[in-house]
Design a protein around this motif. Sequence first.
Motif, mmCIF file in Angstrom:
data_model
loop_
_atom_site.group_PDB
_atom_site.id
_atom_site.type_symbol
_atom_site.label_atom_id
_atom_site.label_comp_id
_atom_site.label_asym_id
_atom_site.label_seq_id
_atom_site.Cartn_x
_atom_site.Cartn_y
_atom_site.Cartn_z
ATOM 1 N N MET A 163 34.199 47.607 38.087
ATOM 2 C CA MET A 163 34.160 46.480 37.153
ATOM 3 C C MET A 163 34.500 46.875 35.721
ATOM 4 N N PRO A 165 36.537 47.594 32.549
ATOM 5 C CA PRO A 165 37.874 47.185 32.097
ATOM 6 C C PRO A 165 38.662 48.364 31.535
ATOM 7 N N THR A 302 39.603 54.019 40.575
ATOM 8 C CA THR A 302 39.537 52.974 39.554
ATOM 9 C C THR A 302 40.148 53.517 38.261
ATOM 10 N N ASN A 304 41.204 52.263 35.603
ATOM 11 C CA ASN A 304 40.765 51.691 34.331
ATOM 12 C C ASN A 304 39.694 52.551 33.661
ATOM 13 N N LEU A 354 43.955 47.916 43.863
ATOM 14 C CA LEU A 354 43.092 48.122 42.707
ATOM 15 C C LEU A 354 41.918 47.148 42.789
ATOM 16 N N ASP A 356 40.776 45.055 40.800
ATOM 17 C CA ASP A 356 40.869 43.821 40.030
ATOM 18 C C ASP A 356 40.788 42.566 40.918
ATOM 19 N N ALA A 357 41.408 42.626 42.088
ATOM 20 C CA ALA A 357 41.495 41.433 42.920
ATOM 21 C C ALA A 357 40.987 41.660 44.341
ATOM 22 N N TRP A 360 35.583 45.776 46.277
ATOM 23 C CA TRP A 360 35.609 47.235 46.261
ATOM 24 C C TRP A 360 34.316 47.818 46.823
#
Length: 507
Positions: A163, A165, A302, A304, A354, A356-357, A360
Motif C-alpha cells: 500500500m 505509494p 513492491t 514503490n 504490481l 496497485d490493481a 497482494w
Amino acid sequence: MSKPTAFPLDESRLPFEIPRDEPYREKIARLGQMITDRIPAKKGILTKDDPEYWGLASIVTDEMADVALKMKVRKPMTLPELVKATGKPAGELEPLLQQMAVVGLLEYNWENPRREKQYILPMFVPGSAEFFNMNKQQIADHPEVTAFFEWMTFLPLEHITAMVPPGGAGIGMHVIPVEKAIETENRSADIEHISHWLKKYDGKYAAGPCSCRMSRAAMGEGCGDDPDDWCIGVGDMADYLVETNKGHYVTYDEVMQILQKAEDNGFVHQITNIDGENKIFAICNCNVNVCNALRTSQLFNTPNMSRSAYVARVEPENCVACGRCVEYCPAGAVKLGQKLCTKDGPITYPRQELPDAVKWGPDKWAIDYRDKNRINCYDTGTAPCKTACPAHIAVQGYLKMAAQGRYRDALALIKKENPFPAVCGRICNRRCEDACTRGTVDQAVAIDAVKKFIAEQDLNAAHRYVPDVVQPSLQGPWPQKIAIIGGGPAGLSCAYFLAVQGYKPTV
C-alpha cells in the motif's frame, strides 16, 4: 506468537540459536512493545519468541529499560528533563545514557532552538536495530541482534508494503539517483540531489560501517563487500557515530570519494525518509544483495517502496544493444529479450504484476528474489549471437561500436566477459555466426573478422584497454592471498577477474 517458520524468518538457516533460556523480563517486554510498529505486537503481550523481546533482551539491561520507558519514541529529551522523569541524579544518569547510546538504544539530537544535546529513543528501523549492528564486537557477542535487525525490517511491513505509494511516504529509506544522470534536468528538485544534503550539513559528515553488510555476513548471507565506511552520517548523526565509536569524521572530498566508489560498484544511494523533506540523518550506499531496506521492495515485489523520483529511459540513438544495463542493474528492472523478434513476429511479454490493481499477498512475494534478479533474460533469450557465444559477449554491442569507429570502447565491452580476445578471436569456433539471423536473409555477419580486428588493438600498447579496478572496499587492497594453480585459459581468466576486483592473485 508462534515460532516463525516462513522465509525469511526460518531460524534453521541461522548459524546461531536465538536465546530463550533466560528468565522472562517484563520491563524488556514492555519496552519492545512500546518501540515496535508491528501491529500484532502492539496489541498483545510480547513473549520470548517475539524478536522485539529477545532482540532487546540480549543488549539492554533492566536499568536501561527503566530509563527508556520514561521516554516516548522519537521525542527528544534533555538531560534535565530525563532527570525529572526518572528521578535519577544527573551524575548517575548521564553515564547510563551514554552507555545506552553506545550499545545503540539511544541517539542524539542538537537540531533544536537552543542547540542543546537531546536524547532520542528511536524506532527499531531505521534506528536502534541498525545501531545494534554497527559494532563488530557486539555482533560477535550477541549474534542474535543480526536476526533481530533483519526481522524488524520484514515483520512490520509484510502487510502494508503493497500500500506504500511512490517515494516511500516517510517509511524507511528513499532512493536518490546517480546525480550525474540528472544534472542537466532543470526541473529536478533540490532534495533529490545528494549535493543538496551535503551542502545543508556542510562540514558535518562521518563514515561508519554498514549494518546490513555486517549483520547479513554474520548470518551467513553476506555479499563479499568490506562493510566499513559505506554509510555516511550527516549533521547530528555524524556526531553520534563518532561519540559512540561507530564511525569517524570525514571531509567533503572523502565523502565524494565514497560516493564515487559506490557508483563504480553499482551500489544504490539511499537517504533516510522519516523526518520530512527538510532533514535526513544518513546517506547509505547499498548493495541490493544484502540491503534490508531494498530487500523489502524486492522480496514483496513492491517497487514503490524504494522508488526514486526519476525513471531511467533508453535513448535509442545512443544504444548499442550491448545489454550491459540489464546485467548491471542491481534490481533486475529490465530483462534481455524484450524486443526479440521471431519468425512469427515480435514477442509480447506480459507486464509485471504490481499491487496497485491486484490483491497482494504472500503468493505474490518474490521469495527467491536474489536468484531471480540474476536471471537477465526471458525464456526466449536475447540476441541469438550473444546467447550462442560461450563467453556470452555482447556481440551486437561491439559490432555497432566498431561500425562507429569506437574500437577501444568495443574492446572494453568484449573484455567485460573475455579477458583474452586476441587469443579467442583467432581460435573461435564462430557459434555466433552460426546463430546469426542475418544468415536467414543472405549470409551471417562476419562477426569473427570484426572481433579479430578489435582484438588486434589489444596487442598495441597505445590502444590497449586495461580496466580500472573496482573493489567493494574503501580500506585499500584486499589482504587475502590467493594462489591459482595452473596458467591455462581458466587460471589466467580467474586471475584477471580477481585483479579487477582488487585482489593480487599469484598464478
